[in-house]
Design a protein around this motif. Structure first.
Motif, PDB file in Angstrom:
ATOM      1  N   GLU B  44       0.846  -1.179   0.000  1.00 11.33           N
ATOM      2  CA  GLU B  44       0.000   0.000   0.000  1.00 11.33           C
ATOM      3  C   GLU B  44       0.890   1.241   0.000  1.00 11.33           C
ATOM      4  O   GLU B  44       2.030   1.170   0.451  1.00 11.33           O
ATOM      5  N   PRO B  47       1.174   7.718   3.601  1.00 10.85           N
ATOM      6  CA  PRO B  47       1.797   9.024   3.818  1.00 10.85           C
ATOM      7  C   PRO B  47       2.469   9.120   5.191  1.00 10.85           C
ATOM      8  O   PRO B  47       1.902   8.664   6.184  1.00 10.85           O
ATOM      9  N   THR B  49       4.975  12.007   7.517  1.00 10.60           N
ATOM     10  CA  THR B  49       5.555  13.346   7.558  1.00 10.60           C
ATOM     11  C   THR B  49       7.074  13.286   7.600  1.00 10.60           C
ATOM     12  O   THR B  49       7.651  12.406   8.238  1.00 10.60           O
ATOM     13  N   ILE B  63       9.121   9.395  11.384  1.00  8.26           N
ATOM     14  CA  ILE B  63       8.829   8.739  12.660  1.00  8.26           C
ATOM     15  C   ILE B  63       7.487   8.043  12.498  1.00  8.26           C
ATOM     16  O   ILE B  63       6.503   8.672  12.121  1.00  8.26           O
ATOM     17  N   GLN B  65       4.427   5.371  13.659  1.00  2.20           N
ATOM     18  CA  GLN B  65       3.730   4.635  14.693  1.00  2.20           C
ATOM     19  C   GLN B  65       3.053   3.428  14.041  1.00  2.20           C
ATOM     20  O   GLN B  65       2.331   3.581  13.058  1.00  2.20           O
ATOM     21  N   GLY B  68      -1.209  -0.277  11.875  1.00  2.00           N
ATOM     22  CA  GLY B  68      -1.843  -1.254  10.997  1.00  2.00           C
ATOM     23  C   GLY B  68      -0.765  -2.047  10.303  1.00  2.00           C
ATOM     24  O   GLY B  68       0.418  -1.954  10.646  1.00  2.00           O
ATOM     25  N   THR B  70       0.810  -1.983   7.309  1.00  2.00           N
ATOM     26  CA  THR B  70       1.951  -1.397   6.614  1.00  2.00           C
ATOM     27  C   THR B  70       2.912  -0.726   7.574  1.00  2.00           C
ATOM     28  O   THR B  70       4.139  -0.890   7.470  1.00  2.00           O
ATOM     29  N   THR B  71       2.372   0.019   8.531  1.00  3.18           N
ATOM     30  CA  THR B  71       3.264   0.691   9.481  1.00  3.18           C
ATOM     31  C   THR B  71       3.975  -0.327  10.382  1.00  3.18           C
ATOM     32  O   THR B  71       5.139  -0.135  10.729  1.00  3.18           O
ATOM     33  N   ASN B 213      -5.111  13.972   8.370  1.00  2.00           N
ATOM     34  CA  ASN B 213      -4.537  12.692   7.968  1.00  2.00           C
ATOM     35  C   ASN B 213      -5.532  11.771   7.265  1.00  2.00           C
ATOM     36  O   ASN B 213      -5.744  10.660   7.690  1.00  2.00           O
ATOM     37  N   PRO B 214      -6.192  12.254   6.204  1.00  2.00           N
ATOM     38  CA  PRO B 214      -7.118  11.374   5.502  1.00  2.00           C
ATOM     39  C   PRO B 214      -6.354  10.247   4.800  1.00  2.00           C
ATOM     40  O   PRO B 214      -5.130  10.311   4.662  1.00  2.00           O
ATOM     41  N   ASN B 258     -12.185   8.202   7.363  1.00  2.00           N
ATOM     42  CA  ASN B 258     -11.026   7.399   7.765  1.00  2.00           C
ATOM     43  C   ASN B 258     -11.405   5.997   8.244  1.00  2.00           C
ATOM     44  O   ASN B 258     -10.554   5.125   8.327  1.00  2.00           O
ATOM     45  N   GLU B 265      -8.929  -3.378   7.074  1.00  2.00           N
ATOM     46  CA  GLU B 265      -7.635  -3.084   7.699  1.00  2.00           C
ATOM     47  C   GLU B 265      -7.388  -4.008   8.885  1.00  2.00           C
ATOM     48  O   GLU B 265      -6.277  -4.496   9.101  1.00  2.00           O
TER      49      GLU B 265
HETATM   50  C1  LIG Z   1      -0.201  13.816   5.580  1.00  2.62           C
HETATM   51  C2  LIG Z   1      -0.064  12.671   6.549  1.00  2.62           C
HETATM   52  C3  LIG Z   1       1.049  12.562   7.350  1.00  2.62           C
HETATM   53  C4  LIG Z   1       1.207  11.493   8.215  1.00  2.62           C
HETATM   54  N1  LIG Z   1       2.335  11.415   8.965  1.00  2.62           N
HETATM   55  C5  LIG Z   1       2.528  10.372   9.799  1.00  2.62           C
HETATM   56  C6  LIG Z   1       3.732  10.225  10.544  1.00  2.62           C
HETATM   57  O1  LIG Z   1       4.638  11.057  10.449  1.00  2.62           O
HETATM   58  N2  LIG Z   1       3.868   9.162  11.342  1.00  2.62           N
HETATM   59  C7  LIG Z   1       2.894   8.204  11.451  1.00  2.62           C
HETATM   60  O2  LIG Z   1       3.093   7.247  12.199  1.00  2.62           O
HETATM   61  N3  LIG Z   1       1.755   8.303  10.762  1.00  2.62           N
HETATM   62  C8  LIG Z   1       1.543   9.356   9.928  1.00  2.62           C
HETATM   63  N4  LIG Z   1       0.379   9.442   9.197  1.00  2.62           N
HETATM   64  C9  LIG Z   1      -0.621   8.359   9.316  1.00  2.62           C
HETATM   65  C10 LIG Z   1      -0.181   7.134   8.526  1.00  2.62           C
HETATM   66  O3  LIG Z   1      -0.166   7.430   7.156  1.00  2.62           O
HETATM   67  C11 LIG Z   1      -1.142   5.949   8.771  1.00  2.62           C
HETATM   68  O4  LIG Z   1      -0.992   5.561  10.089  1.00  2.62           O
HETATM   69  C12 LIG Z   1      -0.855   4.761   7.876  1.00  2.62           C
HETATM   70  O5  LIG Z   1      -1.231   5.032   6.559  1.00  2.62           O
HETATM   71  C13 LIG Z   1      -1.613   3.546   8.352  1.00  2.62           C
HETATM   72  O6  LIG Z   1      -1.349   2.431   7.471  1.00  2.62           O
HETATM   73  P1  LIG Z   1      -1.389   0.951   8.003  1.00  2.62           P
HETATM   74  O7  LIG Z   1      -1.466   0.016   6.830  1.00  2.62           O
HETATM   75  O8  LIG Z   1      -0.298   0.723   8.938  1.00  2.62           O
HETATM   76  O9  LIG Z   1      -2.718   0.886   8.805  1.00  2.62           O
HETATM   77  P2  LIG Z   1      -4.160   0.577   8.282  1.00  2.62           P
HETATM   78  O10 LIG Z   1      -4.453  -0.843   8.572  1.00  2.62           O
HETATM   79  O11 LIG Z   1      -4.309   1.019   6.881  1.00  2.62           O
HETATM   80  O12 LIG Z   1      -5.032   1.526   9.210  1.00  2.62           O
HETATM   81  C14 LIG Z   1      -4.943   1.577  10.614  1.00  2.62           C
HETATM   82  C15 LIG Z   1      -5.561   2.879  11.071  1.00  2.62           C
HETATM   83  O13 LIG Z   1      -4.951   4.007  10.436  1.00  2.62           O
HETATM   84  C16 LIG Z   1      -5.901   4.790   9.695  1.00  2.62           C
HETATM   85  N5  LIG Z   1      -5.358   5.029   8.349  1.00  2.62           N
HETATM   86  C17 LIG Z   1      -5.316   4.136   7.325  1.00  2.62           C
HETATM   87  N6  LIG Z   1      -4.728   4.632   6.242  1.00  2.62           N
HETATM   88  C18 LIG Z   1      -4.386   5.897   6.566  1.00  2.62           C
HETATM   89  C19 LIG Z   1      -3.748   6.931   5.861  1.00  2.62           C
HETATM   90  N7  LIG Z   1      -3.336   6.797   4.597  1.00  2.62           N
HETATM   91  N8  LIG Z   1      -3.552   8.064   6.518  1.00  2.62           N
HETATM   92  C20 LIG Z   1      -3.975   8.217   7.770  1.00  2.62           C
HETATM   93  N9  LIG Z   1      -4.564   7.275   8.497  1.00  2.62           N
HETATM   94  C21 LIG Z   1      -4.789   6.135   7.909  1.00  2.62           C
HETATM   95  C22 LIG Z   1      -7.132   3.938   9.603  1.00  2.62           C
HETATM   96  O14 LIG Z   1      -8.284   4.726   9.657  1.00  2.62           O
HETATM   97  C23 LIG Z   1      -7.026   3.006  10.756  1.00  2.62           C
HETATM   98  O15 LIG Z   1      -7.613   3.571  11.888  1.00  2.62           O
HETATM   99  C24 LIG Z   1       0.194  10.508   8.322  1.00  2.62           C
HETATM  100  C25 LIG Z   1      -0.938  10.619   7.519  1.00  2.62           C
HETATM  101  C26 LIG Z   1      -1.082  11.680   6.636  1.00  2.62           C
HETATM  102  C27 LIG Z   1      -2.281  11.776   5.747  1.00  2.62           C
END
Ligand SMILES: Cc1cc2nc3c(=O)[nH]c(=O)nc-3n(C[C@H](O)[C@H](O)[C@H](O)COP(=O)(O)OP(=O)(O)OC[C@H]3O[C@@H](n4cnc5c(N)ncnc54)[C@H](O)[C@@H]3O)c2cc1C
Ligand SMILES: Cc1cc2nc3c(=O)[nH]c(=O)nc-3n(C[C@H](O)[C@H](O)[C@H](O)COP(=O)(O)OP(=O)(O)OC[C@H]3O[C@@H](n4cnc5c(N)ncnc54)[C@H](O)[C@@H]3O)c2cc1C
Ligand code: SF4
Ligand code: SF4
Ligand code: FES
Lengths: 476, 302
Positions: B44, B47, B49, B63, B65, B68, B70-71, B213-214, B258, B265
């Motif tokens: 996937e 995004p 920062t 940094i 957290q 889910g 991917t993180t 953070n959409p 979100n 997920e």
């Molecule tokens: C502009 C921007 C900057 C960000 N910066 C950081 C950062 O510096 N550090 C950090 O740890 N996280 C950051 N995030 C959030 C990070 O992108 C999501 O935590 C990540 O996409 C989750 O993916 P996942 O597969 O691990 O979890 P998923 O299984 O996809 O989701 C777990 C949770 O995260 C939420 N989520 C899912 N996809 C996204 C997404 N694309 N953006 C935001 N939330 C999401 C869901 O609603 C769910 O609650 C940022 C998001 C945005 C939009």
């Protein structure tokens, strides 16, 4: 070598049908619908060509593919030579053979279409290109000696690819910079696998690598590197902008923010580029379509691709909601027929006015208004007029908005001195494709607005010629 | 391929990475982000920062957290591993001016997102007050960094295990009540926190900015999936944002959007945690195999 028949007998042969996956079966998978001509069918179809002295087909093709000549080589059994003949004018024959709107171009102009069915030029073009690929013997032309000039191509859609190929052949050092993680533009993120397998695009890209073209993904020009940096810090001598018309248009209707409402770009990108159709493997989700109702707003190729993807994702009902009539639909005829055969339901002369959702923010339905056709508008098509009091609500779970796209402003807004028109498209001289910035050229959808693969490729070729002139003469 | 130069845990499942991405490092400004893919075949695009960058070394810092699949997969990578895709810097940079007194509020990993802007605000001559909150002591990150950039730092934990007990909103309200002249607030954290901060500052008409953070896909304005409702109009967070006026943002719509894929997920995270090893091999194998083709895919302990 096939027998040459007298013209009378040629016209008696019926146009050969493209073998297809059965409609029921294919609506459940993402494999290619058209299976391609075999040798016998290809030969029989080629025999239908009248070998006109003034071939209208060639004039109908935006890049002037030498149809008569390549069809003649098919009859000779010289398939590789036929491919080389097409490649003189068209560097992506396996793609265009599949996706050109032939009925408005080469086939629309073919003399046979007056009294009989036109020659199946697209199918033959595809046959020849697929044969070439299956042998692994692509007749790549010789590369000219290195010129020492560096050119950056921004965007890897058909315009960028064809320009890159032509410039590499002229001996320039060409690098394609692409924002996404895959090369191909709409060919990989938009047009689905069942219409254009990604392997076909990958094969063409590999050919270009062999010709010396370099590719860099994950580069958003304007952000990762600016136009000025390309010239001043990275040593490029010229730049071709081919960034396409990728900005999705929404309808600004109430409820457009609801979960389950997509732009066609997002829906298709998730399904194709991010492989959401392979839900066991892919990490990019798509909102559940299985056993649910999906409605796609629009009547173009994008709408057909989205609605047929929804069917393949298991939709119970897949609708096209189009505000004009069947006749006015801009999609390729073949796609509309394929969609109908697969069970897509057409709600023509209907227009959405509102998306309806539940308390949790999920889409539950769409309010539609019936339309009737009025006087012709600027486009010559009859204008759809709403019928008062005809509104009704249809329950749906997923909506895809496929009403067109606009110019993505990223490059323009970060490039000082680059002239754009009132809609944000880049202004380029029609013949030379020069922009208002020295050394910067532009072509394809980012100049013309959303058009076709072959027109974008044509623009890429024109740009290559013009860039070459500039690099050789140094004159602007 | 983008090599990871350094990887360290800051808190449980919060990890800091330094990644080689020279072009991004050169052009990036505070407030911008990158989109990353961890796994080349089916991964996937997420995004993250840019917390910091070193144009000389050609590296950026992120940094992460683990929330889910991917993180969490990313957080298992180490220095020497590679990422197939890192693209940026995306989004509009933060609006940095000398406002006077700026309060920077960070909740959870939001602190990492707020940190680079806090630094830039300080450099622009502002008096910077920091409020950093977390559920509990071990989740509180970047204390040292924040304390070096702020004139005053307030630490808050929900359970009182560190700093003061309470929410970041309470601290902000307290500062206002004590007569602190605040010219500008930047608040980044979970959606309910940002919404609550907006409610605190609204009556006082203090300009408040939040970073949204959409869910995103391309990050270039091409898909519209990241659309947020601001002042009643639809905006694309990846190109128009991610920072917006907190008093104009419709937080309810943001939080509903979100949640769109929550079930999916959850499932993919469960599957990943049940069978983590083969997944991780897909990621690790590429660089290991390149350097030592004889090794083959990894088996056994991570
Ligand atoms: C502009 C921007 C900057 C960000 N910066 C950081 C950062 O510096 N550090 C950090 O740890 N996280 C950051 N995030 C959030 C990070 O992108 C999501 O935590 C990540 O996409 C989750 O993916 P996942 O597969 O691990 O979890 P998923 O299984 O996809 O989701 C777990 C949770 O995260 C939420 N989520 C899912 N996809 C996204 C997404 N694309 N953006 C935001 N939330 C999401 C869901 O609603 C769910 O609650 C940022 C998001 C945005 C939009
Ligand atoms: C779903 C769909 C179906 C279609 N079906 C057909 C069909 O059947 N037949 C047909 O002829 N036409 C069809 N079209 C139209 C056709 O695909 C386009 O006209 C054609 O692809 C335009 O080519 P292009 O090279 O100008 O741009 P694109 O193919 O749009 O490629 C532009 C590329 O530039 C990249 N880019 C954008 N901004 C930047 C940046 N700042 N830096 C770096 N890279 C950037 C994009 O990521 C993209 O890869 C279809 C279009 C769609 C969307
Ligand atoms: S490129 Fe397209 S229009 Fe031209 S001959 Fe081939 S199929 Fe026909
Ligand atoms: S116009 Fe038709 S019949 Fe004539 S040469 Fe072209 S394809 Fe053949
Ligand atoms: S992420 Fe696709 S438009 Fe913002």
């Amino acid at each position: 070598m096939a027998e040459r028949l007298p013209p009378k007998q040629r016209t008696k042969i019926p146009r050969q049908e493209m073998p297809e996956q059965n409609a029921k079966q294919r609506a459940g998978n993402f494999e290619e619908v058209n299976q391609g001509f075999g040798f016998a069918i290809a030969e029989k179809e080629a025999q239908r060509c009248l070998e006109c002295t003034d071939p209208k087909c060639m004039h109908g093709c935006p890049v002037g593919v030498q149809v008569r000549e390549f069809v003649d080589l098919v009859l000779e059994g010289e398939y590789l030579q036929a491919a080389a003949k097409i490649r003189e004018d068209n560097v992506l024959p396996a793609v265009t053979g599949r996706v050109c709107p032939q009925e408005n171009q080469c086939e629309g102009a073919c003399i046979l279409s007056k009294r009989f069915s036109p020659l199946a030029i697209g199918h033959l073009e595809r046959f020849v290109a697929d044969y070439e690929r299956s042998t692994g013997l692509v007749g790549l032309p010789e590369r000219a000696p290195d010129t020492g000039k560096k050119v950056a191509i921004v965007g890897s859609g058909p315009a960028g690819l064809s320009c890159a190929g032509d410039l590499a052949l002229r001996g320039h050092d060409v690098t394609v910079l692409e924002a996404l993680h895959e090369i191909g533009g709409v060919l990989v993120y938009g047009i689905p696998e069942f219409r254009l397998p990604k392997d076909v695009v990958r094969g063409e890209v590999d050919n270009m690598r062999k010709m010396g073209v370099k590719f860099e993904t994950n580069v958003v020009v304007g952000k990762t590197v600016t136009m000025d940096q390309l010239f001043d810090e990275e040593g490029y001598d010229a730049v071709f902008i081919a960034t396409g018309a990728g900005l999705p248009k929404f309808m600004n209707l109430p409820g457009e923010h609801l979960g389950g409402v997509y732009s066609a770009n997002e829906f298709l990108t998730r399904v194709n580029l991010m492989k959401a159709y392979d839900s066991d493997q892919s990490d990019s989700p798509i909102y559940e379509c299985r056993d649910r109702n999906v409605a796609v707003m629009g009547g173009g190729n994008t709408a057909m691709d989205a609605v047929r993807s929804a069917l393949r994702l298991g939709a119970k009902n897949a609708f096209i909601v189009y505000r004009r009539g069947q006749e006015e639909m801009p999609a390729r005829k073949e796609e509309v027929h394929h969609a109908m055969d697969e069970g897509v339901q057409f709600l023509n002369l209907h227009n959405p006015v509102e998306f309806v959702g539940d308390d949790e923010g999920y889409l539950t339905g769409v309010k539609l208004q019936k339309m009737e056709l009025g006087e012709p508008d600027e486009s010559g098509r009859r204008r759809p007029v709403p019928i008062e009091g005809s509104e009704f609500e249809m329950p749906i779970d997923v909506a895809v908005i496929a009403i067109g796209t606009g110019a993505n402003p990223l490059v323009q807004s970060t490039t000082p001195g680059l002239e754009t028109n009132q809609w944000g498209y880049i202004v380029a001289d029609e013949e030379s494709l020069r922009t208002s910035r020295r050394g910067v050229f532009a072509g394809g959808d980012i100049v013309s607005g959303a058009a076709t693969v072959i027109l974008a490729m044509g623009a890429g070729r024109t740009a290559a010629r013009s860039i070459h002139d500039y690099l050789v003469t140094g004159e602007w | 391929m983008f090599a990871i130069a350094e990887a360290t845990f800051l808190a449980p499942d919060v990890k800091r990475f330094r990644i080689e991405a020279p072009r991004v490092a050169r052009n990036r400004k505070a407030g911008q982000f990158v989109i990353v893919r961890v796994e080349a075949e089916h991964g996937e695009r997420i995004p993250l920062t840019i917390a910091d960058s070193d144009p000389e070394a050609g590296t950026i810092t992120i940094i992460v957290q683990g929330v889910g699949k991917t993180t969490k997969m990313l957080n298992r990578l180490e220095a020497g591993d590679t990422l197939p895709d890192v693209v940026g810097p995306l989004g509009e940079p933060s609006d940095i001016q000398n406002f006077g007194t700026v309060v920077v509020v960070g909740g959870g990993v939001g602190t990492a997102i707020a940190y680079p802007t806090a630094v830039a605000m300080k450099q622009a001559g502002n008096r910077v007050l920091g409020i950093v909150g977390a559920r509990t002591r071990e989740l509180l990150i970047l204390e040292e960094e924040m304390s070096a950039t702020t004139d005053e730092l307030h630490l808050m934990t929900d359970d009182g295990s560190y700093g003061q007990q309470g929410f970041v909103t309470q601290k902000l309200q307290q500062l206002i009540d004590e007569g602190e002249e605040i010219d500008h607030v930047l608040a980044i954290g979970p959606i309910p926190m940002m919404a609550a901060i907006a409610d605190v500052t609204r009556p006082y008409d203090i300009k408040t900015v939040v970073s949204l953070n959409p869910i995103m896909v391309d990050g270039t304005g091409m898909c519209g999936g990241c659309r947020v409702t601001v002042g009643g109009v639809s905006k694309f967070a990846c190109v128009d944002g991610p920072e917006f006026d907190a008093h104009e943002v419709d937080f309810k719509i943001l939080s509903q959007r979100n949640k769109m894929y929550r079930e999916r997920e959850k499932r993919s995270l469960e599957e990943f945690e049940m069978a983590p090893q083969p997944e991780l091999d897909r990621v690790h194998a590429c660089h290991l195999q390149q350097e030592h083709p004889e090794v083959g895919p990894r088996v056994g302990g991570a």
